[in-house]
Design a protein around this motif. Sequence first.
Motif, PDB file in Angstrom:
ATOM      1  N   ASN A 107     -24.467 -54.683 -15.740  1.00 54.35           N
ATOM      2  CA  ASN A 107     -24.614 -54.979 -17.166  1.00 54.35           C
ATOM      3  C   ASN A 107     -23.254 -55.200 -17.819  1.00 54.35           C
ATOM      4  N   THR A 154     -23.904 -47.244 -16.234  1.00 53.06           N
ATOM      5  CA  THR A 154     -23.386 -46.037 -16.881  1.00 53.06           C
ATOM      6  C   THR A 154     -22.051 -45.542 -16.332  1.00 53.06           C
ATOM      7  N   SER A 179     -29.558 -52.056 -10.368  1.00 54.80           N
ATOM      8  CA  SER A 179     -28.900 -52.215 -11.673  1.00 54.80           C
ATOM      9  C   SER A 179     -27.927 -51.079 -11.886  1.00 54.80           C
ATOM     10  N   TYR A 180     -26.760 -51.411 -12.388  1.00 55.18           N
ATOM     11  CA  TYR A 180     -25.716 -50.399 -12.510  1.00 55.18           C
ATOM     12  C   TYR A 180     -24.939 -50.623 -13.802  1.00 55.18           C
ATOM     13  N   HIS A 234     -34.146 -55.986 -19.560  1.00 54.92           N
ATOM     14  CA  HIS A 234     -34.947 -55.233 -20.529  1.00 54.92           C
ATOM     15  C   HIS A 234     -35.297 -56.012 -21.792  1.00 54.92           C
ATOM     16  N   SER A 269     -35.266 -42.188 -10.643  1.00 55.96           N
ATOM     17  CA  SER A 269     -33.960 -42.381 -11.290  1.00 55.96           C
ATOM     18  C   SER A 269     -34.141 -42.404 -12.806  1.00 55.96           C
ATOM     19  N   THR A 291     -28.211 -57.003 -21.450  1.00 60.11           N
ATOM     20  CA  THR A 291     -29.359 -56.323 -22.051  1.00 60.11           C
ATOM     21  C   THR A 291     -29.604 -56.889 -23.442  1.00 60.11           C
ATOM     22  N   ARG A 321     -34.482 -42.776 -20.277  1.00 56.12           N
ATOM     23  CA  ARG A 321     -33.080 -42.950 -20.665  1.00 56.12           C
ATOM     24  C   ARG A 321     -32.489 -41.605 -21.084  1.00 56.12           C
ATOM     25  N   HIS A 323     -33.410 -49.153 -11.297  1.00 59.06           N
ATOM     26  CA  HIS A 323     -32.626 -48.982 -12.525  1.00 59.06           C
ATOM     27  C   HIS A 323     -32.194 -47.521 -12.598  1.00 59.06           C
ATOM     28  N   GLY A 324     -31.150 -47.244 -13.366  1.00 56.42           N
ATOM     29  CA  GLY A 324     -30.677 -45.863 -13.491  1.00 56.42           C
ATOM     30  C   GLY A 324     -29.947 -45.396 -12.245  1.00 56.42           C
ATOM     31  N   HIS A 344     -32.015 -43.695 -16.489  1.00 57.98           N
ATOM     32  CA  HIS A 344     -30.863 -44.404 -17.057  1.00 57.98           C
ATOM     33  C   HIS A 344     -29.863 -43.388 -17.630  1.00 57.98           C
ATOM     34  N   GLY A 345     -28.562 -43.582 -17.351  1.00 59.34           N
ATOM     35  CA  GLY A 345     -27.527 -42.848 -18.081  1.00 59.34           C
ATOM     36  C   GLY A 345     -27.096 -41.510 -17.515  1.00 59.34           C
TER      37      GLY A 345
END
Length: 276
Positions: free
Chosen positions: A22, A225, A222-223, A81, A170, A48, A138, A200-201, A172-173
């Motif tokens: 992202n 954080t 997806s990466y 998203h 997983s 995003t 999240r 994700h996450g 997010h964050g």
Amino acid sequence: MVDVRAMLAAARRRRQALGSFNVFNLETVEAVLAAAVARRCPVIVAFTERMAADFDLEAVALLVRHRAAALPISVGLHLDHSQNEAGILRALRAGFTSVMYDGADIPYEEKVRRTRAIAEMAHAEGLCVEAELGHVARGSRKGEVLAEPSLVGDFVKRTGVDIVAVAIGSVHGLKAGEAHLDFGRLRAIRRETDAHLSLHGSSGIADAELRRGIREGITKISYFTAASRAASLAMRQTWGSGRDVPPYAVLSIAARRAFLAQVEERLAVYAGRRGR
Ligand SMILES: [Zn+2]
């Protein structure tokens, strides 16, 4: 720009996962592309939709397409998203090559109907389509809904999506090791469908689990954080040096370098090479 579906097929043949990173400004786009060139890896630049107020879709597309044209690697451009048809249409017109429809909160039958309509529209323009089943929460487990394996096959058959983002533990964050993958669930999902599965996450999952997830069929990760945190830390250290620091040194050098290093390390892990 290369068809993301072809990039995913190549990743599956090599038993690797395609990294989707992202971005939110010029420096993060440059960092992701430079990391992929350094590692000689194909890469997805992801944007995003909720960032669009600060860095509009058309500007992202122009920048990424301009840069990608001169690079020796495959680059996909993915809208991440998106919660509405309007955003997807806008990305499609701007030149994105992949879109994710996140119908997280809507009931299943309506989600199938809306996702199918979006997939038809995007496929007609040659785009790759991702949707989410279950809900990857999240920040904490609040709102988490794990993907129901028996629904995945039905969902793919009825919607025609290329990639399913599966909620298998997983979040997010988080930081590495704070979350774990449900491999039994992943295997059960794999039995239900040949569609590509995305995670994700991923910042919250330790590398050993990520590698196992890739071996067991995850082809897109997806990466964001951990790279974002590394960039923040580098910026604080640069400001904190006490000298008269210009913003160029903070954003264009410190933040970009820290982000780049994280992406390079992730690409090595997703390609099955040594990492964290
Ligand atoms: Zn996500």
